[in-house]
Motif scaffolding. Structure first.
Motif, PDB file in Angstrom:
ATOM      1  N   TYR A   1       0.864  -1.074  -0.056  1.00 51.92           N
ATOM      2  CA  TYR A   1      -0.148  -0.019  -0.119  1.00 51.92           C
ATOM      3  C   TYR A   1       0.893   1.342  -0.105  1.00 51.92           C
ATOM      4  O   TYR A   1       0.641   2.134  -0.784  1.00 51.92           O
ATOM      5  N   ALA A   2       1.719   1.330   0.852  1.00 52.99           N
ATOM      6  CA  ALA A   2       2.661   2.466   1.056  1.00 52.99           C
ATOM      7  C   ALA A   2       3.455   2.766  -0.150  1.00 52.99           C
ATOM      8  O   ALA A   2       3.733   3.831  -0.447  1.00 52.99           O
ATOM      9  N   ASN A   3       3.699   1.538  -0.851  1.00 59.26           N
ATOM     10  CA  ASN A   3       4.796   1.645  -1.952  1.00 59.26           C
ATOM     11  C   ASN A   3       5.893   2.714  -2.095  1.00 59.26           C
ATOM     12  O   ASN A   3       6.231   3.332  -2.834  1.00 59.26           O
ATOM     13  N   ILE A   4       6.798   2.398  -0.818  1.00 60.81           N
ATOM     14  CA  ILE A   4       8.039   3.219  -0.838  1.00 60.81           C
ATOM     15  C   ILE A   4       9.007   2.432  -1.193  1.00 60.81           C
ATOM     16  O   ILE A   4       9.243   1.358  -0.914  1.00 60.81           O
ATOM     17  N   PRO A   5       9.912   2.930  -2.077  1.00 56.90           N
ATOM     18  CA  PRO A   5      11.120   2.123  -2.620  1.00 56.90           C
ATOM     19  C   PRO A   5      11.838   1.383  -1.863  1.00 56.90           C
ATOM     20  O   PRO A   5      11.948   0.158  -1.876  1.00 56.90           O
ATOM     21  N   GLU A   6      12.222   1.915  -0.538  1.00 53.70           N
ATOM     22  CA  GLU A   6      13.371   1.120   0.258  1.00 53.70           C
ATOM     23  C   GLU A   6      12.726   0.096   0.999  1.00 53.70           C
ATOM     24  O   GLU A   6      13.082  -0.905   1.367  1.00 53.70           O
TER      25      GLU A   6
ATOM     26  N   SER B   1     -14.958  -0.655  -7.938  1.00 52.07           N
ATOM     27  CA  SER B   1     -13.546  -0.014  -8.302  1.00 52.07           C
ATOM     28  C   SER B   1     -13.546  -0.397  -9.615  1.00 52.07           C
ATOM     29  O   SER B   1     -12.260   0.440 -10.085  1.00 52.07           O
ATOM     30  N   ILE B   2     -14.017  -1.201 -10.386  1.00 53.84           N
ATOM     31  CA  ILE B   2     -13.454  -1.318 -11.672  1.00 53.84           C
ATOM     32  C   ILE B   2     -14.784  -0.433 -12.678  1.00 53.84           C
ATOM     33  O   ILE B   2     -14.597   0.119 -13.653  1.00 53.84           O
ATOM     34  N   ILE B   3     -16.223  -0.648 -12.496  1.00 51.38           N
ATOM     35  CA  ILE B   3     -17.048  -0.501 -13.250  1.00 51.38           C
ATOM     36  C   ILE B   3     -17.735   0.828 -12.643  1.00 51.38           C
ATOM     37  O   ILE B   3     -18.001   1.790 -13.634  1.00 51.38           O
ATOM     38  N   ASP B   4     -18.225   1.078 -11.404  1.00 50.58           N
ATOM     39  CA  ASP B   4     -19.255   1.830 -10.970  1.00 50.58           C
ATOM     40  C   ASP B   4     -18.386   3.234 -10.605  1.00 50.58           C
ATOM     41  O   ASP B   4     -18.901   4.354 -11.244  1.00 50.58           O
ATOM     42  N   TYR B   5     -17.390   3.231  -9.970  1.00 51.82           N
ATOM     43  CA  TYR B   5     -16.520   4.367  -9.678  1.00 51.82           C
ATOM     44  C   TYR B   5     -14.929   4.286  -9.890  1.00 51.82           C
ATOM     45  O   TYR B   5     -14.419   4.163  -8.860  1.00 51.82           O
ATOM     46  N   PRO B   6     -14.472   4.174 -11.133  1.00 58.91           N
ATOM     47  CA  PRO B   6     -13.091   3.811 -11.046  1.00 58.91           C
ATOM     48  C   PRO B   6     -12.227   5.087 -10.837  1.00 58.91           C
ATOM     49  O   PRO B   6     -12.408   5.981 -11.329  1.00 58.91           O
ATOM     50  N   LEU B   7     -11.433   4.636  -9.744  1.00 58.27           N
ATOM     51  CA  LEU B   7     -10.615   5.896  -9.164  1.00 58.27           C
ATOM     52  C   LEU B   7      -9.268   5.503  -9.201  1.00 58.27           C
ATOM     53  O   LEU B   7      -8.876   4.329  -8.703  1.00 58.27           O
ATOM     54  N   VAL B   8      -8.249   6.238  -9.509  1.00 58.83           N
ATOM     55  CA  VAL B   8      -6.651   5.680  -9.415  1.00 58.83           C
ATOM     56  C   VAL B   8      -6.430   5.971  -7.855  1.00 58.83           C
ATOM     57  O   VAL B   8      -6.353   7.261  -7.668  1.00 58.83           O
ATOM     58  N   ILE B   9      -5.994   5.109  -7.194  1.00 60.43           N
ATOM     59  CA  ILE B   9      -5.454   5.205  -5.856  1.00 60.43           C
ATOM     60  C   ILE B   9      -3.934   4.713  -5.977  1.00 60.43           C
ATOM     61  O   ILE B   9      -3.691   3.649  -6.034  1.00 60.43           O
ATOM     62  N   GLY B  10      -3.128   5.957  -5.413  1.00 58.08           N
ATOM     63  CA  GLY B  10      -1.886   5.760  -5.414  1.00 58.08           C
ATOM     64  C   GLY B  10      -1.106   4.970  -6.518  1.00 58.08           C
ATOM     65  O   GLY B  10      -0.096   4.354  -6.528  1.00 58.08           O
ATOM     66  N   GLY B  11      -1.675   5.194  -7.725  1.00 56.82           N
ATOM     67  CA  GLY B  11      -1.035   4.647  -9.206  1.00 56.82           C
ATOM     68  C   GLY B  11      -1.370   3.277  -9.203  1.00 56.82           C
ATOM     69  O   GLY B  11      -0.521   2.498  -9.887  1.00 56.82           O
ATOM     70  N   LYS B  12      -2.277   2.676  -8.239  1.00 52.63           N
ATOM     71  CA  LYS B  12      -2.432   1.076  -8.512  1.00 52.63           C
ATOM     72  C   LYS B  12      -3.426   0.849  -9.455  1.00 52.63           C
ATOM     73  O   LYS B  12      -4.722   1.719  -9.787  1.00 52.63           O
ATOM     74  N   PRO B  13      -3.549  -0.404 -10.125  1.00 49.84           N
ATOM     75  CA  PRO B  13      -4.606  -0.628 -10.764  1.00 49.84           C
ATOM     76  C   PRO B  13      -6.006  -0.634 -10.438  1.00 49.84           C
ATOM     77  O   PRO B  13      -6.018  -0.714  -9.062  1.00 49.84           O
TER      78      PRO B  13
END
Lengths: 388, 380
Positions: free
Chosen positions: A266-271, B79-91
């Motif tokens: 979740y945090a996705n911190i490189p280190e 999270s895919i169909i109804d309200y897709p939001l990019v969170i922390g750059g994750k799929p």
């Protein structure tokens, strides 16, 4: 209490000695062929065997502390397994001569040019590392001696005060062993990649330890009881308790392991993520997936039903799988530091063979000297009468 | 009064050992439809009663599987169909994030479902009461006695025989328990019933409304949420035009945001502008942070045009094409400041110096992606 001691067959200890001999041969050969790889396998072996012997000792203390009666008839099995603690300490001695090869933080020139490692030098330095190693194993051995001496003396004297003395020592032992195991894991495994840290790593290893000690005790106790070396009153209800504990600890392991993964993901911190990326590239991906299967999925579904928990054959198979998974887990934790690609050959076999041999030899030696059930324990009769 | 229907014959015992023995004897005598009630779980009772494993385990498993399936499907849909939001750059489908919720929903549905199923099985839904309730027998076994009762549905049921049998076992307070007669005069739309329903509904909804809408905004519960200060978009009492926010004095220039004099005049920008900043490690580091913040969402961290937006947007161009590499610094600066094609102007968001730092950093990226052999020799 009608207990007639039945000696373990001679073949048992002979098997142990044969395993020790062949294990030593493979280990020596692997040290000659590739000392670095052998050293890393030595670390795996050290952490694996710590799991079994210290885990068994924790079970002993847990029984005293919680006042459990169901496990009293099988307590000697845990005590015999815990007798291998000094051999674990011996297992670490070859590593002390190769700290430079294992740990990056022992290279003073590397540390000098690295701010992060400089900050960690008060903890991560060779002198303190060795002091910790000596103190930790001395403390563990001391507690082992206290618990077992009291237990063996009680066999002859039937003195109940030994039990209450053990209860008091168990209360002191619990925080100590939690700290010792956490720091052992940090010292020998987490510091292999000294920039990385995870605050949950200690409890991850403690969970693995308990699971290993429990699985070894379950396997030994169920096998012995089936062949009639223990007491005829030990039956499905005792097995069920073992099965339920194994099942619970398997879930707890999954919980801890996933917590560690999820927070870092979740945090996705490189280190922090580097540690998992190392275990997700170059073939390690398949090792990681296999770990989830054999460490969680198989024991989970293997022990899910009530009938499976009381079935001695199922219990023995699952405990062996859990022990193998424990070894696999240690391999997964340690080996990616040594190699970018997953590897397996005779190097990885030598130490497990040696450890199995040592455990069998120690067990048969202890079984010859002492009764296989604690006949002087005041809780014994209640333990034999235990029903769910 | 009509004849009452028998439910069971019950007896009480004093200790757990006695009840275990009684259960064993009852099983041995061939009775199968009987139950034992004790104030606490008695060990070994299952075996003494020769019970089959309960159905509840399977019910819990099935409901749990249903719960986990529902949770995963619902989260995926949301999270895919109804309200897709990019969170922390994750799929969009990030299964690790679903695990804790799926776990909780599984545990909740399995446990609640099991309790409901247990009540349904025990009371034989849709009944909501049990013949043993309100009996002397139930009062005793929920205090300090251990009870056994053989049900009328047992094939060997015979009231007198069972009473003798219990007496032989040493049971006390042996009695016959009758089925509760089902009251006939209950009407669904009874006035009092409807009245209670309406009053309850009014009181709970009124209390909820008052708590959430009034009580929370009264002193002291509002704490500091209400303050005597000017807020954006609110009417001002101080200024005659009624605006709380003051417009800046005409001609004001924000620090670092000097107006761009070549707006829309690319050719003169290329001729007249040159990078005022020196090449240095610190400036390139500043350029990297600004580039990663403002440019990388489209152009990617290495300027290759390979960001997450790749397929969801007009393709962001690479910064390593011959065209861009041959541009002078002023041209890149002009594009950042002025915008180009679909790319908007970043004049308002990035200060002038930071824009020049980005230009330096883009040069570093271009050099790194198109390294010459001589670079390796020089670095030795």
């Amino acid at each position: 209490m009608d207990y007639q001691k039945k000696e373990l067959p001679k073949k048992f200890s002979m098997t142990g000695w044969a395993l020790v001999a062949s294990g030593i041969v493979i280990v020596v050969v692997s040290y000659l062929v590739n000392p670095m790889r052998a050293s890393f396998n030595n670390v795996i072996a050290l952490m694996f065997m710590t799991g079994i012997s210290v885990g068994a000792l924790v079970l002993v203390a847990l029984e005293h502390l919680s006042g459990a009666v169901w496990s009293t008839p099988m307590r000697r099995v845990s005590e015999f397994l815990a007798a291998s603690i000094p051999f674990v300490a011996v297992l670490a001695i070859p590593l002390l001569f190769n700290l430079q090869g294992l740990f990056q933080w022992t290279h003073l020139d590397v540390v000098k040019s690295d701010v992060n490692l400089q900050g960690k030098t008060p903890y991560l330095n060779t002198g303190f590392f060795i002091i910790r190693y000596v103190v930790f194993f001395a403390v563990l051995f001391l507690f082992y001696l206290i618990f077992t001496r009291n237990s063996y003396k009680q066999d002859d004297t039937k003195d109940q005060s030994y039990t209450s003395r053990n209860v008091k020592f168990s209360a002191g032992f619990m925080p100590v062993v939690a700290i010792v195991l956490s720091f052992l894991a940090i010292d020998w495994m987490m510091s292999l990649s000294p920039h990385w840290y995870s605050t949950i790593f200690g409890i991850y290893y403690i969970t693995a330890t308990l699971l290993a000690g429990l699985a070894a005790t379950t396997f030994a106790a169920v096998s012995l009881s089936e062949k009639g070396y223990l007491h005829s009153s030990i039956g499905p209800d005792h097995y069920y308790s073992f099965g339920a504990l194994l099942f619970g600890m398997t879930n707890f392991w999954a919980y801890i392991a996933f917590s560690q993964f999820m927070l870092i993901w979740y945090a996705n911190i490189p280190e922090e993520t580097t540690w998992f990326i190392m275990r997700w590239t170059g073939g390690w991906k398949y090792v990681s997936i296999a770990m989830i299967v054999i460490r969680f999925a198989i024991p989970y579904f293997g022990l899910l039903t009530a009938r499976a928990k009381t079935d001695p054959k199922r219990l023995k198979i699952v405990s062996i799988i859990i022990l193998a998974a424990h070894l696999f887990d240690m391999y997964w934790l340690v080996m990616p530091t040594y190699s970018d690609t997953a590897l397996f050959s005779f190097f990885e076999i030598g130490f497990p063979v040696l450890i199995t041999g040592i455990l069998i030899v120690v067990f048969s030696f202890q079984a010859k000297k002492h009764n296989l059930i604690p006949i002087g324990d005041p809780k014994l009769q209640r333990g034999l009468d235990f029903h769910l | 009064m009509e004849e009452k229907k028998i439910f069971s014959v019950a007896a009480l015992f004093d200790t757990a050992d006695e009840i275990t023995r009684a259960a064993k004897e009852t099983t041995a005598a061939g009775y199968t439809k009987y139950d034992v009630n004790t104030p606490y779980p008695v060990h070994g009772m299952e075996k003494a009663m020769n019970l089959k494993p309960s159905l509840l385990g399977i019910i819990a498993f099935v409901i749990g599987i249903g719960g986990v399936t529902f949770a995963v499907l619902f989260m995926s849909w949301a999270s895919i169909i109804d309200y897709p939001l990019v969170i922390g750059g994750k799929p969009f489908f990030s299964w690790p994030a679903f695990v804790p919720v799926a776990f909780e929903v599984t545990v909740l549905s399995a446990s609640v479902g099991t309790v409901v199923a247990m009540i349904a099985l025990f009371f034989k839904f849709p009944h909501n009461s049990h013949a043993l309730h309100e009996t002397n027998y139930m009062k005793k076994v929920s205090a300090d006695k251990f009870g056994i009762n053989i049900s009328v549905i047992d094939p060997l049921f015979d009231e007198t025989k069972i009473k003798e049998f219990f007496a032989k076992l040493g049971g006390k307070d042996i009695e016959t328990i009758y089925e509760e007669p089902f009251p006939k005069d209950i009407k669904m739309f009874d006035k009092r019933f409807i009245g209670v329903l309406v009053v309850t509904a009014l009181v709970t909804s009124g209390a909820t409304y008052l708590t959430l809408n009034k009580l929370l905004y009264m002193q002291p519960f509002s704490w500091m949420s209400e303050q005597n200060k000017g807020l954006p978009q609110s009417k001002s009492e101080v200024f005659p035009d009624g605006f709380t926010m003051r417009p800046p004095v005409e001609g004001t220039v924000a620090r670092g945001f000097i107006p761009y004099e070549y707006k829309g005049m690319k050719d003169s920008a290329v001729i007249n502008l040159s990078n005022p900043l020196p090449y240095s490690k610190e400036i390139i580091a500043v350029g990297k942070t600004r580039f990663d913040t403002y440019c990388s969402p489209c152009h990617g961290y290495f300027g290759k045009g390979d960001s997450r937006l790749h397929d969801q947007f007009p393709k962001p161009p690479t910064l390593h094409s011959d065209k861009v590499r041959n541009w002078v610094d002023g041209n890149i600066y002009h594009v950042i400041t002025n915008g180009q094609n679909i790319m908007p102007s970043y004049e308002k968001q990035i200060s002038r110096d930071d824009r020049w730092a980005i230009v330096h950093y883009i040069r570093v990226l271009q050099r790194s992606q198109n390294a010459k052999d001589s670079d390796f020799e020089n670095s030795k």
